[in-house]
Design a protein around this motif. Structure first.
Motif, PDB file in Angstrom:
ATOM      1  N   PRO A  13       0.842  -1.194   0.000  1.00 54.84           N
ATOM      2  CA  PRO A  13       0.000   0.000   0.000  1.00 54.84           C
ATOM      3  C   PRO A  13       0.878   1.246   0.000  1.00 54.84           C
ATOM      4  N   ASN A  14       0.502   2.243  -0.817  1.00 55.33           N
ATOM      5  CA  ASN A  14       1.211   3.522  -0.827  1.00 55.33           C
ATOM      6  C   ASN A  14       2.539   3.505  -1.603  1.00 55.33           C
ATOM      7  N   LYS A  17       1.740   2.851  -7.016  1.00 55.21           N
ATOM      8  CA  LYS A  17       1.274   2.105  -8.187  1.00 55.21           C
ATOM      9  C   LYS A  17       0.299   2.919  -9.044  1.00 55.21           C
ATOM     10  N   SER A  18      -0.716   3.495  -8.392  1.00 54.24           N
ATOM     11  CA  SER A  18      -1.743   4.242  -9.139  1.00 54.24           C
ATOM     12  C   SER A  18      -1.147   5.522  -9.729  1.00 54.24           C
ATOM     13  N   THR A  19      -0.247   6.155  -8.984  1.00 55.10           N
ATOM     14  CA  THR A  19       0.438   7.361  -9.486  1.00 55.10           C
ATOM     15  C   THR A  19       1.224   7.016 -10.741  1.00 55.10           C
ATOM     16  N   LEU A  31      -7.427   6.370  -8.610  1.00 50.55           N
ATOM     17  CA  LEU A  31      -7.429   7.177  -7.387  1.00 50.55           C
ATOM     18  C   LEU A  31      -6.064   7.111  -6.701  1.00 50.55           C
ATOM     19  N   VAL A  32      -5.514   8.296  -6.398  1.00 52.95           N
ATOM     20  CA  VAL A  32      -4.227   8.378  -5.701  1.00 52.95           C
ATOM     21  C   VAL A  32      -4.467   9.043  -4.357  1.00 52.95           C
ATOM     22  N   ALA A  38      -5.734   3.072  -1.081  1.00 50.63           N
ATOM     23  CA  ALA A  38      -6.598   3.889  -1.932  1.00 50.63           C
ATOM     24  C   ALA A  38      -7.280   3.017  -2.989  1.00 50.63           C
ATOM     25  N   THR A  39      -6.531   2.059  -3.522  1.00 51.12           N
ATOM     26  CA  THR A  39      -7.066   1.222  -4.596  1.00 51.12           C
ATOM     27  C   THR A  39      -7.719  -0.022  -4.014  1.00 51.12           C
ATOM     28  N   PRO A  60      -4.794  -3.338  -5.676  1.00 56.46           N
ATOM     29  CA  PRO A  60      -4.672  -2.895  -4.283  1.00 56.46           C
ATOM     30  C   PRO A  60      -3.320  -3.317  -3.725  1.00 56.46           C
ATOM     31  N   LYS A 119       9.869   6.546  -6.072  1.00 58.05           N
ATOM     32  CA  LYS A 119      10.080   7.727  -5.202  1.00 58.05           C
ATOM     33  C   LYS A 119      11.560   7.996  -4.935  1.00 58.05           C
ATOM     34  N   ASP A 121      13.265  10.389  -5.638  1.00 59.65           N
ATOM     35  CA  ASP A 121      13.494  11.795  -5.259  1.00 59.65           C
ATOM     36  C   ASP A 121      13.587  11.970  -3.748  1.00 59.65           C
ATOM     37  N   SER A 149      11.076   8.177 -10.532  1.00 56.93           N
ATOM     38  CA  SER A 149      10.437   9.237  -9.745  1.00 56.93           C
ATOM     39  C   SER A 149       9.413   9.947 -10.613  1.00 56.93           C
ATOM     40  N   VAL A 150       8.171   9.889 -10.200  1.00 54.82           N
ATOM     41  CA  VAL A 150       7.117  10.599 -10.927  1.00 54.82           C
ATOM     42  C   VAL A 150       7.303  12.099 -10.693  1.00 54.82           C
ATOM     43  N   THR A 151       7.636  12.464  -9.464  1.00 50.57           N
ATOM     44  CA  THR A 151       7.830  13.874  -9.102  1.00 50.57           C
ATOM     45  C   THR A 151       8.916  14.525  -9.966  1.00 50.57           C
TER      46      THR A 151
HETATM   47  N1  LIG Z   1       7.867  11.937  -3.607  1.00 53.77           N
HETATM   48  C1  LIG Z   1       7.170  11.113  -4.393  1.00 53.77           C
HETATM   49  N2  LIG Z   1       5.931  10.720  -4.011  1.00 53.77           N
HETATM   50  C2  LIG Z   1       5.258   9.866  -4.811  1.00 53.77           C
HETATM   51  C3  LIG Z   1       5.821   9.386  -6.032  1.00 53.77           C
HETATM   52  N3  LIG Z   1       4.930   8.533  -6.584  1.00 53.77           N
HETATM   53  C4  LIG Z   1       3.852   8.496  -5.760  1.00 53.77           C
HETATM   54  N4  LIG Z   1       4.023   9.307  -4.683  1.00 53.77           N
HETATM   55  C5  LIG Z   1       3.073   9.558  -3.582  1.00 53.77           C
HETATM   56  O1  LIG Z   1       2.836   8.355  -2.861  1.00 53.77           O
HETATM   57  C6  LIG Z   1       1.508   8.337  -2.317  1.00 53.77           C
HETATM   58  C7  LIG Z   1       0.807   7.028  -2.663  1.00 53.77           C
HETATM   59  O2  LIG Z   1       0.584   6.945  -4.043  1.00 53.77           O
HETATM   60  P1  LIG Z   1      -0.464   5.942  -4.705  1.00 53.77           P
HETATM   61  O3  LIG Z   1      -0.211   5.999  -6.182  1.00 53.77           O
HETATM   62  O4  LIG Z   1      -1.839   6.174  -4.236  1.00 53.77           O
HETATM   63  O5  LIG Z   1       0.060   4.531  -4.126  1.00 53.77           O
HETATM   64  P2  LIG Z   1      -0.553   3.073  -4.386  1.00 53.77           P
HETATM   65  O6  LIG Z   1       0.594   2.129  -4.448  1.00 53.77           O
HETATM   66  O7  LIG Z   1      -1.481   3.085  -5.560  1.00 53.77           O
HETATM   67  O8  LIG Z   1      -1.353   2.821  -3.034  1.00 53.77           O
HETATM   68  P3  LIG Z   1      -2.613   1.811  -2.742  1.00 53.77           P
HETATM   69  O9  LIG Z   1      -3.613   1.989  -3.844  1.00 53.77           O
HETATM   70  O10 LIG Z   1      -3.108   2.267  -1.417  1.00 53.77           O
HETATM   71  O11 LIG Z   1      -2.036   0.426  -2.688  1.00 53.77           O
HETATM   72  C8  LIG Z   1       0.812   9.583  -2.906  1.00 53.77           C
HETATM   73  O12 LIG Z   1       0.822  10.591  -1.907  1.00 53.77           O
HETATM   74  C9  LIG Z   1       1.689   9.957  -4.082  1.00 53.77           C
HETATM   75  O13 LIG Z   1       1.631  11.325  -4.395  1.00 53.77           O
HETATM   76  C10 LIG Z   1       7.140   9.836  -6.402  1.00 53.77           C
HETATM   77  O14 LIG Z   1       7.719   9.474  -7.449  1.00 53.77           O
HETATM   78  N5  LIG Z   1       7.764  10.686  -5.540  1.00 53.77           N
END
Ligand SMILES: Nc1nc2c(ncn2[C@@H]2O[C@H](COP(=O)(O)OP(=O)(O)OP(=O)(O)O)[C@@H](O)[C@H]2O)c(=O)[nH]1
Ligand SMILES: [Mg+2]
Length: 193
Positions: A13-14, A17-19, A31-32, A38-39, A60, A119, A121, A149-151
């Motif tokens: 989680p977190n 993946k969705s980002t 959804l992010v 979230a997913t 998820p 991440k 960054d 890094s998406v950021t």
């Molecule tokens: N600094 C930084 N934050 C990131 C990056 N990619 C994602 N995030 C942050 O990480 C958090 C979780 O992102 P999600 O894409 O919702 O993660 P997920 O893996 O889909 O999470 P679940 O659906 O809960 O399993 C968000 O606050 C994003 O903005 C990145 O490259 N750099």
């Protein structure tokens, strides 16, 4: 001959993946959230890269199933692992390899996978190098490791090229004009949630 296939995005989680899926698609369909979990359901996004059709399956987060909802979510992720052609395993750069070992244990059918260190960054270059070295101890298990890094907009083309290399030749599975296999209605429902 074109290539096409399903690529499951797997990770805790977190992990991001969705980002990652939204970023690659250039549209926000998943959804992010800063909060974990979230997913809830699998969601497909269709990405055309050169002649290749990559169907990303967002899932998820993987975690222990204490609660009924968590159990459903874990099963959603495991189904995606079972049905896909290739796995992209997302490991936040701050995570230890212990979680990767948990994933290896869940990947019982030994599906091919690429590790995305997400991440990046958030850490120094030195920490990043150390983390890469710690994953290299498992190099017989994975096809490639890609820092991302998406950021900072790092790693997108590298990932798409690497995925394309590992997909099999196949006719397109969906209309190349489509961006998702999901009904638009369901995407709106997710946003409202
Ligand atoms: N600094 C930084 N934050 C990131 C990056 N990619 C994602 N995030 C942050 O990480 C958090 C979780 O992102 P999600 O894409 O919702 O993660 P997920 O893996 O889909 O999470 P679940 O659906 O809960 O399993 C968000 O606050 C994003 O903005 C990145 O490259 N750099
Ligand atoms: Mg998600």
């Amino acid at each position: 001959m074109s290539k096409a296939g399903f690529v499951a995005l797997i990770g805790r989680p977190n992990a991001g993946k969705s980002t990652l899926m939204n970023w690659i698609l250039g549209e926000k369909i998943a959804l992010v959230s800063q909060k974990a979990n979230a997913t809830r359901k699998r969601l497909n996004a269709i990405v055309m890269h050169d002649d290749n059709q990559i169907i990303f399956v967002d899932t998820p987060g993987l975690h222990v199933k204490e609660k009924l909802l968590n159990q459903f979510m874990l099963e959603e992720a495991l189904k995606a692992i079972g049905d896909c052609d290739l796995i992209v395993y997302l490991a936040p750069v701050t995570d230890s390899t212990e979680h990767y070992e948990e994933f290896l244990a869940l990947n019982t059918k030994r599906r091919k996978h690429i590790i995305v260190l997400s991440k990046i960054d958030q850490v120094s270059q030195e920490k990043l190098m150390k983390r890469i070295a710690s994953y290299n101890r498992y190099s017989e298990h994975f096809e490639a490791l890609i820092p991302m890094s998406v950021t900072k907009n790092v790693g997108r083309v590298d990932l798409l090229n690497t995925i394309s290399t590992h997909l099999d030749e196949s006719p397109y599975l969906y209309d190349p004009e489509d961006i998702t296999t999901e009904m638009i209605r369901n995407i709106y429902k997710e946003f409202i949630r």
